[in-house]
Scaffold this active site. Sequence first.
Site, PDB file in Angstrom:
ATOM      1  N   SER A   7       0.835  -1.193   0.000  1.00  0.00           N
ATOM      2  CA  SER A   7       0.000   0.000   0.000  1.00  0.00           C
ATOM      3  C   SER A   7       0.873   1.248   0.000  1.00  0.00           C
ATOM      4  CB  SER A   7      -0.897   0.019   1.237  1.00  0.00           C
ATOM      5  OG  SER A   7      -1.478   1.300   1.374  1.00  0.00           O
ATOM      6  N   HIS A  30      -1.164  -1.419  -4.298  1.00  0.00           N
ATOM      7  CA  HIS A  30      -2.432  -1.037  -3.660  1.00  0.00           C
ATOM      8  C   HIS A  30      -2.494   0.479  -3.463  1.00  0.00           C
ATOM      9  CE1 HIS A  30      -5.973  -2.080  -1.166  1.00  0.00           C
ATOM     10  NE2 HIS A  30      -5.599  -1.100  -0.366  1.00  0.00           N
ATOM     11  N   ASP A  32      -4.807   3.569  -2.062  1.00  0.00           N
ATOM     12  CA  ASP A  32      -5.920   3.867  -1.157  1.00  0.00           C
ATOM     13  C   ASP A  32      -6.503   5.240  -1.449  1.00  0.00           C
ATOM     14  OD1 ASP A  32      -6.150   1.581   0.647  1.00  0.00           O
ATOM     15  OD2 ASP A  32      -4.100   2.078   1.234  1.00  0.00           O
ATOM     16  N   MET A  34      -9.347   7.907  -0.521  1.00  0.00           N
ATOM     17  CA  MET A  34     -10.263   8.244   0.584  1.00  0.00           C
ATOM     18  C   MET A  34     -10.848   9.633   0.358  1.00  0.00           C
ATOM     19  SD  MET A  34      -8.143   6.869   3.864  1.00  0.00           S
ATOM     20  CE  MET A  34      -7.043   5.441   3.758  1.00  0.00           C
ATOM     21  N   HIS A  63      -8.284   0.840  -4.172  1.00  0.00           N
ATOM     22  CA  HIS A  63      -9.255   0.641  -3.091  1.00  0.00           C
ATOM     23  C   HIS A  63      -9.996   1.950  -2.861  1.00  0.00           C
ATOM     24  CE1 HIS A  63      -9.654  -0.438   1.514  1.00  0.00           C
ATOM     25  NE2 HIS A  63     -10.834  -0.364   0.910  1.00  0.00           N
ATOM     26  N   MET A  65     -12.310   4.091  -0.959  1.00  0.00           N
ATOM     27  CA  MET A  65     -13.015   4.312   0.306  1.00  0.00           C
ATOM     28  C   MET A  65     -13.769   5.628   0.173  1.00  0.00           C
ATOM     29  SD  MET A  65      -9.986   2.946   2.760  1.00  0.00           S
ATOM     30  CE  MET A  65      -8.823   3.064   1.411  1.00  0.00           C
ATOM     31  N   MET A 136     -11.608  -6.100   5.098  1.00  0.00           N
ATOM     32  CA  MET A 136     -10.792  -5.190   5.916  1.00  0.00           C
ATOM     33  C   MET A 136     -10.475  -5.847   7.255  1.00  0.00           C
ATOM     34  SD  MET A 136     -10.208  -2.570   4.082  1.00  0.00           S
ATOM     35  CE  MET A 136      -9.261  -1.706   5.348  1.00  0.00           C
ATOM     36  N   ASP A 174      -6.724  -6.519   4.145  1.00  0.00           N
ATOM     37  CA  ASP A 174      -6.094  -5.201   4.205  1.00  0.00           C
ATOM     38  C   ASP A 174      -6.187  -4.627   5.606  1.00  0.00           C
ATOM     39  OD1 ASP A 174      -5.199  -2.632   3.663  1.00  0.00           O
ATOM     40  OD2 ASP A 174      -6.909  -2.071   2.402  1.00  0.00           O
TER      41      ASP A 174
HETATM   42  C1  DX5 Z   1      -6.473   1.489   5.469  1.00  0.00           C
HETATM   43  C2  DX5 Z   1      -5.995   1.185   4.081  1.00  0.00           C
HETATM   44  C3  DX5 Z   1      -4.868   0.242   4.041  1.00  0.00           C
HETATM   45  C4  DX5 Z   1      -3.590   0.719   4.716  1.00  0.00           C
HETATM   46  C5  DX5 Z   1      -2.943  -0.505   5.302  1.00  0.00           C
HETATM   47  O1  DX5 Z   1      -7.717   2.076   5.418  1.00  0.00           O
HETATM   48  O2  DX5 Z   1      -7.053   0.620   3.316  1.00  0.00           O
HETATM   49  O3  DX5 Z   1      -4.578  -0.186   2.708  1.00  0.00           O
HETATM   50  O4  DX5 Z   1      -2.687   1.368   3.881  1.00  0.00           O
HETATM   51  O5  DX5 Z   1      -1.859  -0.117   6.067  1.00  0.00           O
HETATM   52  P1  DX5 Z   1      -1.129  -1.117   7.105  1.00  0.00           P
HETATM   53  O6  DX5 Z   1      -0.626  -2.264   6.304  1.00  0.00           O
HETATM   54  O7  DX5 Z   1      -0.056  -0.263   7.663  1.00  0.00           O
HETATM   55  O8  DX5 Z   1      -2.171  -1.525   8.118  1.00  0.00           O
HETATM   56 ZN    ZN Z   2      -6.550  -0.292   1.356  1.00  0.00          ZN
END
Ligand code: DX5
Ligand code: ZN
Length: 214
Positions: A7, A30, A32, A34, A63, A65, A136, A174
Site C-alpha cells: 500500500s 495497492h 488507497d 479516501m 481501493h 473508500m 478489511m 487489508d
Molecule cells: C487502510 C488502508 C490500508 C492501509 C494498510 O484504510 O485501506 O490499505 O494502507 O496499512 P497497514 O498495512 O499499515 O495496516
Molecule cells: Zn486499502
Amino acid sequence: MVKVSPSILSADFVNLERDIKKVSTADYLHVDVMDGAFVPNLTIGVPVVRAIRKCTNMFLDVHLMIDKPVRYIEDFAKAGADLLSIHLEADHPTRIAEALKVMDQCGVKKAVALRPITSARAILPYIEDLDMVLVMTVEPGFGGQAFLESQLDTIREVRAIIDRYNPACELEVDGGISPKTAPLVVEAGANVLVAGSAVYGAEDIPGAIAALRV
Ligand code: DX5
Ligand code: ZN
C-alpha cells in the site's frame, strides 16, 4: 500462491515514483483512495492514479473508500486502474450493482470491500460476478493500525462462499498485515495480502515482501 499488494499510503509522497520502484517485486500495487466522508481521512484521487499509471506497469489495485463510488468508476478506469474495490457500505445495493456494471463496460476488474462490521453474507448477491473480495482487517481510514483478529472468522466465511460460488475469485485482506499476522489470514483463506507499514517500514523491502508470501 500468496500475492502481496504493497500500500503506497505508507510511501513517501514526495518520492512516489522511487517508492513504487522499491516494491517492484510485489504482485500488485495497492492505492488507497479516501474522500473524507466514507472514512475520516483524505488521500489521493484520479490525477494521482493517472500519474502512477505513467510511471509503472504494475497491476494497480485501487481501493475506493468513497461514498457513492458509481460516480467515479469511469474516471478511475480511464486513469489506469486495473482493479477497483468498492465498499458495500458506500451505497444502496442497486447502485453497487450499477457500479459493477460500469466496471465491466470500462474493462476493469471488479471487487467489493467489507468493513469489519459487515457480514460475509453481504457478498452473496454479487459473488458470481466478482474478481476479488476485500476483507478489511482494520477499520478503513489509516495505515499502521492493529490487526483485528475477530476478522479471521469473516475471512473464513468469505472463503467458503468463494469456494462454493466462484472459486476463481481472489480474497484480499487489508490492515495490520505483517509477517506475524500473514500466516493467520492465509490459513483462514486469504490469497492477496495488502501491507503498508510492514513493507515501507522495513529496511529490506524485497525481503519484507518475500516474508509475507507464506
Ligand atoms: C487502510 C488502508 C490500508 C492501509 C494498510 O484504510 O485501506 O490499505 O494502507 O496499512 P497497514 O498495512 O499499515 O495496516
Ligand atoms: Zn486499502
